[in-house]
Design a protein around this motif. Sequence first.
Motif, short mmCIF file in Angstrom:
data_model
loop_
_atom_site.label_atom_id
_atom_site.label_comp_id
_atom_site.label_asym_id
_atom_site.label_seq_id
_atom_site.Cartn_x
_atom_site.Cartn_y
_atom_site.Cartn_z
N THR A 2 0.85 -1.00 0.10
CA THR A 2 -0.32 0.26 -0.56
C THR A 2 0.72 1.42 -0.29
OG1 THR A 2 -1.55 -1.34 1.10
CG2 THR A 2 -2.09 1.36 1.00
N ALA A 45 -3.86 3.16 6.96
CA ALA A 45 -4.87 4.27 6.21
C ALA A 45 -3.83 5.61 6.84
CB ALA A 45 -5.93 3.90 6.98
N HIS A 47 -4.76 9.74 7.84
CA HIS A 47 -5.13 10.76 7.32
C HIS A 47 -5.10 11.87 6.52
CE1 HIS A 47 -8.29 13.41 9.33
NE2 HIS A 47 -8.64 12.63 9.59
N CYS A 91 -9.84 -3.76 5.89
CA CYS A 91 -9.27 -2.81 4.74
C CYS A 91 -9.67 -1.87 6.74
CB CYS A 91 -10.47 -2.12 4.38
SG CYS A 91 -12.04 -2.53 4.56
N LEU A 92 -9.00 -0.58 6.27
CA LEU A 92 -8.90 1.62 6.89
C LEU A 92 -9.25 2.34 6.70
CD1 LEU A 92 -6.13 0.20 9.38
CD2 LEU A 92 -8.25 -0.42 9.74
N THR A 93 -10.01 3.24 7.07
CA THR A 93 -10.39 4.73 6.50
C THR A 93 -10.10 5.22 7.52
OG1 THR A 93 -10.67 6.00 4.19
CG2 THR A 93 -12.65 4.12 6.15
N LEU A 101 -11.76 6.67 13.13
CA LEU A 101 -11.35 5.32 12.00
C LEU A 101 -12.64 4.13 11.88
CD1 LEU A 101 -8.81 4.24 10.67
CD2 LEU A 101 -8.22 3.08 13.11
#
Length: 121
Positions: A2, A45, A47, A91-93, A101
């Motif tokens: 990623t 992820a 920010h 998955c993270l966002t 989060l």
Amino acid sequence: MTVARVTRMIISASQAGDIQFLDTRSHRDAYLTIDAHRGSLTALAVHRHAPVIASGSAKQLIKVFSLEGEQLGTIRYYPSFMAQKIGSVSCLTFHPYQILLAAGTAGAHVSIYADENGQAR
């Protein structure tokens, strides 16, 4: 792998568990490497506005770091009567403007986490 771009830096992560910070102004190796999850990193992820990143693993664990590499927090499953189980993180966002989060797991669950020091709005 990623890759996320933050102003003049690139943050890269591999399944091996390391997170690398590279400066786009220099053509040298990574200036910072974090061994976040040994052999099980599955999600990353960054920010958009706050200086934080989060990484998730197949071992039911989420870690939050500053852009300087300091670990700010950990989210994990604690067995207890009312505990919410966190599954293998897929998955993270982050919310684009708030410190929230969201994490998706292999068990088809979605959880939203907030900074415990943040004020409710």
